[in-house]
Write a protein that holds these residues in place. Sequence first.
Motif, PDB file in Angstrom:
ATOM      1  N   ARG A  18     -10.371  15.373  11.058  1.00 58.66           N
ATOM      2  CA  ARG A  18     -10.785  14.366  10.174  1.00 58.66           C
ATOM      3  C   ARG A  18      -9.512  14.171   9.223  1.00 58.66           C
ATOM      4  O   ARG A  18      -9.063  14.846   8.467  1.00 58.66           O
ATOM      5  CB  ARG A  18     -11.745  14.956   9.415  1.00 58.66           C
ATOM      6  CG  ARG A  18     -13.137  15.153  10.264  1.00 58.66           C
ATOM      7  CD  ARG A  18     -14.289  15.766   9.597  1.00 58.66           C
ATOM      8  NE  ARG A  18     -14.731  14.583   8.958  1.00 58.66           N
ATOM      9  CZ  ARG A  18     -15.318  14.683   7.817  1.00 58.66           C
ATOM     10  NH1 ARG A  18     -15.367  15.858   7.009  1.00 58.66           N
ATOM     11  NH2 ARG A  18     -15.737  13.497   7.104  1.00 58.66           N
ATOM     12  N   ARG A  21      -9.508  13.195   4.133  1.00 60.73           N
ATOM     13  CA  ARG A  21     -10.507  13.300   3.492  1.00 60.73           C
ATOM     14  C   ARG A  21     -10.243  14.637   2.476  1.00 60.73           C
ATOM     15  O   ARG A  21     -10.661  15.627   2.465  1.00 60.73           O
ATOM     16  CB  ARG A  21     -11.558  14.015   4.705  1.00 60.73           C
ATOM     17  CG  ARG A  21     -12.104  13.388   5.557  1.00 60.73           C
ATOM     18  CD  ARG A  21     -13.070  12.202   4.866  1.00 60.73           C
ATOM     19  NE  ARG A  21     -13.432  11.196   5.721  1.00 60.73           N
ATOM     20  CZ  ARG A  21     -13.004   9.849   6.069  1.00 60.73           C
ATOM     21  NH1 ARG A  21     -11.688   9.731   5.583  1.00 60.73           N
ATOM     22  NH2 ARG A  21     -13.636   9.154   6.912  1.00 60.73           N
ATOM     23  N   SER A  25      -8.102  19.509   2.927  1.00 61.39           N
ATOM     24  CA  SER A  25      -8.355  19.611   4.255  1.00 61.39           C
ATOM     25  C   SER A  25      -6.854  19.866   4.948  1.00 61.39           C
ATOM     26  O   SER A  25      -6.726  20.217   6.252  1.00 61.39           O
ATOM     27  CB  SER A  25      -8.830  18.314   4.947  1.00 61.39           C
ATOM     28  OG  SER A  25      -7.767  17.210   4.702  1.00 61.39           O
ATOM     29  N   GLY A  28      -5.025  15.233   4.203  1.00 69.99           N
ATOM     30  CA  GLY A  28      -5.332  14.268   3.155  1.00 69.99           C
ATOM     31  C   GLY A  28      -4.094  13.356   2.806  1.00 69.99           C
ATOM     32  O   GLY A  28      -3.021  13.520   3.371  1.00 69.99           O
TER      33      GLY A  28
END
Length: 149
Positions: A18, A21, A25, A28
Motif C-alpha cells: 500500500r 498511505r 507506513s 508514504g
Amino acid sequence: MQLHNLKPAEGSVHKQKRLGRGEASGKGGTSTKGNKGGQSRAGYKSKMAHEGGQMPIQRRLPKRGFKNNNRIEYKVFNLGQIDVIAETYEIAEFSTENLYANGLIKKTDKVKILGSGELTTKLNFKVNAVSESAKAAIEAAGGSIEILK
C-alpha cells in the motif's frame, strides 16, 4: 477435500503493497518512486530504445548492406526432388497450378528448376525459371519446358 476448506498454496498469496498511505507506513510521501522528475510522475512513459542519455545502440552501430527491392524470390526445386514429387503426387505436368494444388507452394510463389540430381521420368514443365543444366537434363529425358511470365 471440500469447497469450504480449500486454501491457496503456502507462500503463494502476498500482502498488497500500500503506497502513499502516510509516513508511518514506510511507503508514504514519494511512494517509493524517489524524488521529483518524470519517472515519479503519473503517466510517465520512456521513449522506445531510450538509454538514459547514453548514445542508443541503433545509433552506435553502423548501417550495413542493403535490400534489393527488385530481387525476385523463387521457390527452388532440384531435379533430384522432382522425380520423388512426381511419383508421390502422381503429376504428369510439373506446373505452378499442380504444385499449388498439392500444397507444395503458395499461390504467389515463383518456381525455378535447378540441375542438381538426375531426372528419369519424362515430364512437361510450366515454371518461371530454369537453369541451363536443368534445361539440358529435362530435354535429354524427353520432357518439354515452358517459361511463364
